[in-house]
Design an enzyme around this catalytic site. Structure first.
Site, PDB file in Angstrom:
ATOM      1  CD  GLU A  13      31.441 -29.278  63.213  1.00 28.85           C
ATOM      2  OE1 GLU A  13      31.565 -30.080  62.276  1.00 28.85           O
ATOM      3  OE2 GLU A  13      32.352 -28.529  63.596  1.00 28.85           O
TER       4      GLU A  13
ATOM      5  CD  GLU B 288      35.237 -26.901  72.134  1.00 27.27           C
ATOM      6  OE1 GLU B 288      34.249 -27.466  71.629  1.00 27.27           O
ATOM      7  OE2 GLU B 288      35.555 -25.716  71.868  1.00 27.27           O
TER       8      GLU B 288
END
Length: 261
Positions: free
Chosen positions: A115, A135
């Site tokens: 990110e 994730e």
């Protein structure tokens, strides 16, 4: 004598360039609460310093740019800011930089680290960089804002493979898909960063900042509305010394000398 712990984020300002380095190599530069707070302070300092024209973000150590959030001490945002010191927009107030930022990545670029890289304007990758959203495979998800940038900055099916199957993306594939601007041998990454710094410093800093702000603002509008809008930084530039210098340099057929004012 008590041993002094190294700063979780290093800031080195030389001339018009601010180099920001994540500095927890033993933890693969995973972002904990202390690092998150340090990033917030640094982004404020960098943005408030009119002499800084370019920001470089990198990671210490040989193994990773950033392995994401630290699961042992996860960032929670602070002072109402989002993760990454407010840079990402995840989990709180989003406070993007006004200055152009280059992110230089190597090794693991995971989760929140991915990110942070996508928050940059220019991404330069060592050829050993591996981008991944862990994730789904790890069975953990919380404030997963990274998916919103991934789906906007990558082809749909490439992004979805990363999102739903934790499929990794190599540096070479990231270059092919336009996620990174250039890919270098690991030993040449620092030289590549310096080359891009020179490119940015050759440009009028106020123009770069104004055009960047307008482009990002326009992304949130339909094209017709973006074209018709006025942008404060562009309007303010008309009365600057650099605007006058641009005209003089053109008339005198010489390279301009930007003051940033």
């Amino acid at each position: 004598m008590a041993q002094i712990e190294p700063a979780p984020v290093e800031l080195d300002i030389r001339g018009h360039v601010a180099r920001v380095r994540l500095n927890r190599p033993a933890a693969l530069n995973a972002i904990d609460r202390e690092m998150d707070r340090a990033l917030g302070r640094i982004w404020t300092q960098v943005d408030d310093d009119p002499e800084i024209r370019v920001v470089i973000l990198s990671g210490a150590g040989d193994r990773a740019f950033c392995a994401g959030g630290d699961m042992n001490d996860p960032p929670t945002g602070h002072d109402g800011l989002s993760f990454g010191g407010g840079l990402t927009g995840i989990g709180g107030q989003w406070r993007p930089l006004r200055k152009p930022m280059i992110c230089a990545v190597h090794g693991y670029v995971l989760g929140l680290g991915f990110e942070l890289a996508m928050c940059a304007d220019i991404v330069l990758a060592a050829d050993d960089a591996i981008f991944r959203l862990p994730e789904a495979k790890a069975g953990v998800i919380d404030h997963c804002g990274v998916v919103h940038r991934a789906i906007r900055q990558l082809p749909y099916h490439v992004a979805m493979a990363m999102i739903v199957a934790s499929e990794p993306l190599t540096a070479q594939d990231a270059l092919r898909h336009g996620l990174v601007n250039a890919c270098f041998a690991r030993a040449d990454l620092a030289k590549g960063v310096d080359q891009w710094i020179d490119k940015l410093l050759a440009c009028a800093p106020l123009v770069s900042q104004a055009a960047r702000a307008a482009a990002l603002d326009g992304l949130d509008r339909p094209l017709g509305e973006a074209l018709a809008a006025s942008y404060p930084l562009i309007s303010a530039y008309r009365d600057t010394a650099d605007q006058a210098e641009a005209r003089s340099a053109w008339r005198e057929r010489r390279a301009p000398l930007w003051s940033g004012h």
